[in-house]
Design a protein around this motif. Structure first.
Motif, PDB file in Angstrom:
ATOM      1  N   ILE A  79       0.825  -1.201   0.000  1.00 48.93           N
ATOM      2  CA  ILE A  79       0.000   0.000   0.000  1.00 48.93           C
ATOM      3  C   ILE A  79       0.864   1.257   0.000  1.00 48.93           C
ATOM      4  N   THR A  80       2.066   1.177   0.534  1.00 42.56           N
ATOM      5  CA  THR A  80       2.919   2.378   0.664  1.00 42.56           C
ATOM      6  C   THR A  80       3.989   2.426  -0.432  1.00 42.56           C
ATOM      7  N   SER A  81       5.051   1.654  -0.295  1.00 39.98           N
ATOM      8  CA  SER A  81       6.186   1.789  -1.216  1.00 39.98           C
ATOM      9  C   SER A  81       5.866   1.309  -2.625  1.00 39.98           C
ATOM     10  N   ASP A  82       5.072   0.238  -2.770  1.00 38.73           N
ATOM     11  CA  ASP A  82       4.762  -0.256  -4.116  1.00 38.73           C
ATOM     12  C   ASP A  82       3.892   0.734  -4.890  1.00 38.73           C
ATOM     13  N   THR A  83       2.880   1.292  -4.226  1.00 40.77           N
ATOM     14  CA  THR A  83       2.044   2.287  -4.916  1.00 40.77           C
ATOM     15  C   THR A  83       2.857   3.543  -5.232  1.00 40.77           C
ATOM     16  N   TYR A  84       3.841   3.861  -4.399  1.00 38.84           N
ATOM     17  CA  TYR A  84       4.705   5.013  -4.656  1.00 38.84           C
ATOM     18  C   TYR A  84       5.527   4.796  -5.930  1.00 38.84           C
ATOM     19  N   ASN A  85       6.071   3.572  -6.101  1.00 33.79           N
ATOM     20  CA  ASN A  85       6.850   3.271  -7.308  1.00 33.79           C
ATOM     21  C   ASN A  85       5.980   3.380  -8.564  1.00 33.79           C
ATOM     22  N   VAL A  86       4.762   2.865  -8.495  1.00 33.90           N
ATOM     23  CA  VAL A  86       3.855   2.936  -9.642  1.00 33.90           C
ATOM     24  C   VAL A  86       3.482   4.391  -9.935  1.00 33.90           C
ATOM     25  N   HIS A  87       3.215   5.152  -8.884  1.00 31.57           N
ATOM     26  CA  HIS A  87       2.880   6.574  -9.047  1.00 31.57           C
ATOM     27  C   HIS A  87       4.010   7.317  -9.748  1.00 31.57           C
ATOM     28  N   ASN A  88       5.243   7.077  -9.333  1.00 30.40           N
ATOM     29  CA  ASN A  88       6.389   7.754  -9.941  1.00 30.40           C
ATOM     30  C   ASN A  88       6.512   7.426 -11.429  1.00 30.40           C
ATOM     31  N   PHE A  89       6.296   6.155 -11.782  1.00 33.66           N
ATOM     32  CA  PHE A  89       6.430   5.757 -13.177  1.00 33.66           C
ATOM     33  C   PHE A  89       5.350   6.401 -14.039  1.00 33.66           C
ATOM     34  N   VAL A  90       4.106   6.373 -13.578  1.00 36.08           N
ATOM     35  CA  VAL A  90       3.015   6.969 -14.346  1.00 36.08           C
ATOM     36  C   VAL A  90       3.246   8.468 -14.517  1.00 36.08           C
ATOM     37  N   SER A  91       3.735   9.112 -13.463  1.00 37.30           N
ATOM     38  CA  SER A  91       4.012  10.551 -13.538  1.00 37.30           C
ATOM     39  C   SER A  91       5.123  10.839 -14.540  1.00 37.30           C
ATOM     40  N   MET A  92       6.198  10.051 -14.487  1.00 31.99           N
ATOM     41  CA  MET A  92       7.325  10.288 -15.395  1.00 31.99           C
ATOM     42  C   MET A  92       6.951   9.985 -16.847  1.00 31.99           C
TER      43      MET A  92
END
Length: 572
Positions: free
Chosen positions: A116-129
């Motif tokens: 819920i925390t670090s994995d969603t953060y990694n996905v968020h960063n990729f979609v943003s980039m």
């Protein structure tokens, strides 16, 4: 990664608009070196100031358009990424709440927390980039190469010759990234588990002076995580230096060849300047693409872990059961057997029935199956064999809400959250203040609650650390009885109460909650002594069943527990 497309579907129009703006800004940026070359080759020699000013203003307009387009598109990308990740986190959290107990055991709580925390953060960063740079970089790369070929094909071919080496490098290294970052996330799970255990047991750790021991235990998992991150970082970090080497070799070759072409008159210095600028843009685009590949490996590993939870099939099924209500037995276990691991049975061939408004006590040593009985009744786990009925119907015939609404549960290690006593008892239900006060009175909690200056508005610290053990348990019992459920389960929830308070609680339950089944799981004989029926469990088997008096005569194990605790005397 397919589930990411599903989550991005609602944002398709916003993303297309952002992509259009990003493309416009990037194309405007691409024209800057070409306009500069045109000024140097064709405008300055005319000595016409008007043309110089015109094309200079045109460069300013292109630069402003590129800047504005990138800023607007980046802001839109940030908003899409925020909304996308918020929706994904919400669904993941909701799915986590509705996972069966066996699925939760399979994933483990620390792993679910890190997903819920670090994995969603990694996905968020990729979609943003991908929205910010995933559009701009390919346009700079392809557009820069196209304009370069238009200006001078020979110099462009030199640049093009380096690209296959770059793509092979990025592809071969990125293939190793997904398993590497998957292992990193597994190490994160283990670190979260240790942190979670230490924060929950901090008082015990300090009381036993085990601070240094827990520091060493944390250092072990932290070091293992650091080693995995260093390994992944070293391999994935080699992309940029290799790309820089190849790109620098390419630009060196371009400059060397351009010196020859300028000397022979095949090209002009202005064209060489433009080529250097385009090569710089192409180099930056390739660097960004390499970063995208690195982030993709992180995202792919994290997305797989998130999808694993979201795509877990629903294990709570509802069957048809038209059996009439059983007026004689409200709760009925018939030949129930269950094993957590599928090896040795934790409950074996258990049968028991409780009438409407009846009371059942369950007692036994640690690990005897007492709490397992409760979990099976509430359908936290599915029995391997046998049937469980409530009100004459199989528990599988009830919807999740219909089943859970029947229960009021107080567990020994249940949780209290940082809010008022009133809200901890209400627990999000539509209960009046009078109902809350009545529940507190039944739970023998009203006296100490009203002794607080704020009364029911007294703020409880997280986990109830500003209350005594007995006070916490009484608030939890008040929460369990507040909605007048059909079945009240008290699972070792009065262990911190003195005998007098415990006796008063049992008497209040008997008089105030007439018609509700009360199931008491306890270590103390005094807590179950007055139950209409008592089960004595040992290693999942019923070794005694009956009233207190009957068990004192027929069950040596029960009599031994009773004599060892109270010498046969009880507080009534």
């Amino acid at each position: 990664m397919k589930f990411l497309i599903k989550y991005l579907e609602p944002f398709k129009q916003r993303m297309l608009l952002g992509f259009s703006i990003k493309v416009s800004g990037t194309v405007a940026e691409l024209f800057l070196p070409y306009i500069l070359t045109h000024i140097l080759d064709n405008v300055i020699g005319t000595l016409q100031i008007e043309k110089v000013v015109f094309f200079g203003v045109l460069m300013i307009i292109c630069a402003a358009a590129a800047c504005a387009g990138n800023i607007i598109a980046n802001r839109m990308a940030a908003k899409v990424s925020k909304d996308f990740s918020k929706k994904m986190r919400k669904d993941l959290f909701e799915k986590t709440l509705y996972l069966s107990a066996s699925d939760t055991d399979k994933f483990t709580i620390p792993s679910l927390e890190s997903r819920i925390t670090s994995d969603t953060y990694n996905v968020h960063n990729f979609v943003s980039m991908m929205q910010r740079m995933g559009v701009r970089a390919p346009i700079l790369l392809i557009g820069g190469m196209g304009i370069s070929f238009f200006m001078d094909a020979r110099l462009a071919l030199v640049m093009l010759a380096t690209l296959p080496f770059i793509f092979v490098t990025v592809y071969s290294i990125s293939k190793k990234g997904v398993p590497l970052y998957t292992e990193v996330q597994h190490r994160v799970d283990k670190m979260v588990r240790v942190v979670r255990e230490d924060t929950q047991g901090i008082r015990v750790i300090k009381a036993l002076s085990k601070n240094d021991y827990e520091n060493r235990r944390y250092d072990e998992v932290n070091l293992a995580l650091s080693n995995e991150e260093r390994k992944a970082g070293a391999i994935m970090g080699s992309v940029n230096p290799i790309m820089m080497l190849l790109m620098n070799l390419g630009i060196t070759a371009v400059i060397a060849l351009s010196a020859f072409t300028v000397a022979k008159g095949y090209s002009t210095p202005a064209t060489v300047i433009a080529f250097v600028q385009y090569f710089t843009l192409i180099s930056m685009a390739m660097m960004v693409i390499s970063r995208i590949f690195v982030m993709y490996t992180k995202c792919a590993a994290s997305a797989e872990r998130i999808a694993e939870v979201l795509e877990t099939p629903e294990s709570f099924f509802v069957t048809e059961d038209d059996s009439p209500d059983d007026d004689e037995n409200f709760i009925c276990f018939k030949n129930i057997s269950f094993s957590y691991l599928g090896r040795k049975n934790n409950i074996e061939n258990l049968s028991v029935s409780v009438p409407k408004g009846g009371t059942l006590g369950i007692i036994g040593a640690t690990g005897s199956g007492k709490s397992t009985f409760v979990k099976l009744l509430m359908r936290a786990y599915e029995a391997n064999s046998g049937t469980i009925k409530i009100g004459g119907k199989d528990i599988t015939a009830y919807s999740r809400k219909a089943l859970t609404d029947m229960f009021g549960v107080a567990l020994q290690n249940d949780f209290l959250y940082a809010d008022t006593i009133e809200e901890n008892i209400r627990f999000g239900r539509e209960l009046s203040f009078e109902e809350i006060k009545r529940a507190a009175k039944i739970a023998q909690a009203s006296d100490f609650i009203e002794a607080f200056p704020e009364g029911y508005n007294h703020i409880i610290a997280p986990k109830g650390t500003n209350l005594s053990g007995g006070q916490r348990q009484r608030i939890l019992i008040a929460r369990a009885v507040a909605a007048r459920p059909d079945i009240i389960i008290l699972d070792d929830s009065s262990s911190a109460l003195d005998y007098k308070t415990d006796a008063a609680l049992r008497k209040a339950l008997e008089t105030e909650l007439f018609g509700s089944c009360v199931i008491t799981v306890a270590q103390r004989v005094s807590s179950v002594k007055n139950c209409e029926r008592i089960l004595v469990l040992d290693e999942g088997k019923v070794i005694g069943s009956g009233t207190h008096e009957e068990l004192m005569e027929s069950c040596p194990e029960y009599r031994e527990i009773s004599d060892s605790q109270m010498g046969g005397a009880f507080v009534d």
